[in-house]
Design a protein around this motif. Sequence first.
Motif, short mmCIF file in Angstrom:
data_model
loop_
_atom_site.label_atom_id
_atom_site.label_comp_id
_atom_site.label_asym_id
_atom_site.label_seq_id
_atom_site.Cartn_x
_atom_site.Cartn_y
_atom_site.Cartn_z
N TYR A 49 0.85 -1.20 0.00
CA TYR A 49 0.00 0.00 0.00
C TYR A 49 0.88 1.25 0.00
O TYR A 49 0.56 2.25 -0.64
N ILE A 50 2.01 1.16 0.74
CA ILE A 50 2.92 2.31 0.89
C ILE A 50 4.36 1.87 0.62
O ILE A 50 4.77 0.78 1.02
N TYR A 51 5.09 2.72 -0.06
CA TYR A 51 6.54 2.57 -0.23
C TYR A 51 7.15 3.67 0.63
O TYR A 51 6.87 4.85 0.42
N SER A 52 7.97 3.28 1.63
CA SER A 52 8.44 4.24 2.62
C SER A 52 9.97 4.29 2.66
O SER A 52 10.62 3.59 3.44
N PRO A 53 10.57 5.14 1.83
CA PRO A 53 12.03 5.23 1.76
C PRO A 53 12.59 6.29 2.71
O PRO A 53 11.88 7.19 3.17
N ASN A 54 13.89 6.17 2.99
CA ASN A 54 14.61 7.27 3.60
C ASN A 54 14.38 8.51 2.72
O ASN A 54 14.46 8.42 1.49
N TYR A 55 14.09 9.64 3.34
CA TYR A 55 13.68 10.81 2.55
C TYR A 55 14.73 11.25 1.54
O TYR A 55 14.40 11.85 0.51
N LYS A 56 16.00 10.94 1.81
CA LYS A 56 17.06 11.35 0.89
C LYS A 56 17.04 10.56 -0.42
O LYS A 56 17.68 10.94 -1.40
N LEU A 57 16.30 9.45 -0.44
CA LEU A 57 16.22 8.61 -1.63
C LEU A 57 15.08 9.01 -2.57
O LEU A 57 14.99 8.52 -3.69
N VAL A 58 14.20 9.88 -2.11
CA VAL A 58 13.00 10.22 -2.88
C VAL A 58 13.36 11.08 -4.10
O VAL A 58 14.09 12.06 -3.99
N THR A 59 12.80 10.70 -5.24
CA THR A 59 12.94 11.48 -6.47
C THR A 59 11.57 11.65 -7.10
O THR A 59 10.62 10.91 -6.77
N ALA A 60 11.47 12.59 -8.00
CA ALA A 60 10.21 12.82 -8.70
C ALA A 60 9.80 11.58 -9.49
O ALA A 60 8.62 11.22 -9.54
N ASP A 61 10.77 10.91 -10.11
CA ASP A 61 10.49 9.71 -10.89
C ASP A 61 9.97 8.58 -9.99
O ASP A 61 9.07 7.84 -10.38
N MET A 62 10.56 8.45 -8.80
CA MET A 62 10.09 7.43 -7.87
C MET A 62 8.63 7.65 -7.51
O MET A 62 7.81 6.73 -7.55
N VAL A 63 8.30 8.90 -7.18
CA VAL A 63 6.93 9.22 -6.79
C VAL A 63 5.97 8.96 -7.96
O VAL A 63 4.90 8.36 -7.79
N LYS A 64 6.36 9.40 -9.14
CA LYS A 64 5.52 9.22 -10.33
C LYS A 64 5.27 7.75 -10.61
O LYS A 64 4.11 7.33 -10.85
N THR A 65 6.32 6.93 -10.56
CA THR A 65 6.17 5.50 -10.85
C THR A 65 5.32 4.81 -9.78
O THR A 65 4.48 3.96 -10.11
N CYS A 66 5.53 5.15 -8.53
CA CYS A 66 4.71 4.58 -7.47
C CYS A 66 3.24 4.91 -7.67
O CYS A 66 2.37 4.04 -7.55
N HIS A 67 2.96 6.16 -7.99
CA HIS A 67 1.57 6.57 -8.20
C HIS A 67 0.95 5.84 -9.39
O HIS A 67 -0.24 5.49 -9.36
N GLN A 68 1.73 5.60 -10.41
CA GLN A 68 1.23 4.84 -11.56
C GLN A 68 0.86 3.40 -11.16
O GLN A 68 -0.04 2.80 -11.74
N LYS A 69 1.55 2.89 -10.15
CA LYS A 69 1.29 1.53 -9.67
C LYS A 69 0.27 1.50 -8.53
O LYS A 69 -0.03 0.45 -7.97
N GLY A 70 -0.23 2.67 -8.16
CA GLY A 70 -1.22 2.75 -7.08
C GLY A 70 -0.61 2.67 -5.70
O GLY A 70 -1.27 2.31 -4.73
N ILE A 71 0.67 3.01 -5.59
CA ILE A 71 1.38 2.95 -4.31
C ILE A 71 1.61 4.36 -3.77
O ILE A 71 2.00 5.27 -4.51
#
Length: 298
Positions: free
Chosen positions: A242-264
């Motif tokens: 349901y949630i992908y929870s990374p260390n905040y320093k790992l977050v990128t715009a592409d990561m967020v976009k891909t997760c949202h495309q997968k419903g995460i």
Amino acid sequence: MKAVMSFAIIALMLAAHSSNAQKAAPAFPVFDTEAHRGGRGLQPENTIPAMLNAVALGVTTLEMDAHITADGKVVLSHDDAFNPLFALTEDGKEITKADAHKYALYRMKYADIARFDVGSKPYDKFPQQQKLKAHIPLLADVIDSVQAKIKKAGKPQVFYNIETKSKPEGDGIYNPDPEKFVQLLMEVIEKKKITPYIVIQSFDKRTIQVLHQKYPQVKTSFLVENKNTLESNLTDIGFTPYIYSPNYKLVTADMVKTCHQKGIKVIPWTVNTLEEIAALKALGVDGIISDYPNLLVK
């Protein structure tokens, strides 16, 4: 004809039940504000006072860590043993680093654990933290206290994000095997009737895999601090959390976009400045976990 009518009535009843269940299912926060360990920047971590303070501040989710005791109780603690940085023995004495291993929670009964003080000792890492005598609580008591606070104060229902503190090398030493851990945890949650408001998170993929198989209705979150790709990590756990929870320093715009495309949903940890919070919001994350919940509710 009677058989057809009976079947139709049963179908209608099942449909109505399903509809009611969907209506009753709580909506996850549009933007999730999570008090890390109850907000350890302000109150002693993983304690009832911390959780109640976070509720009073108005967070949407209480983040906490779960361990299992020698007598099978689910308690709140991040560490495998009492942490010398902020724990004192039952008679108020310091715990040395050399002696810390003697106080492994999995080898202690809860009655003995509850005698230690985890809130009075000054903690240099969090100078704003209020000092007060506090103990490691049972998860059951945390839930009772929070639910009573919500009712009395007229606060919105919060979610509980509970981390299973386990790892393969700790099996039988610092934690039970994943099946037993999940069983003991879910027994408390189901007894307290708060399953719809639960998220179970872990770095240990095994516990959330057990949850996915045995309790598919429970929201899961995969904690990540490695630098593997998103696709690699999702393949590793074998299902879509349901949630992908990374260390905040790992977050990128592409990561967020891909997760949202997968419903995460993407909810990073642990974010402790207003500047970092703003930057992550700009990337489109779905929530933030912080030691300072007062920053999240501003």
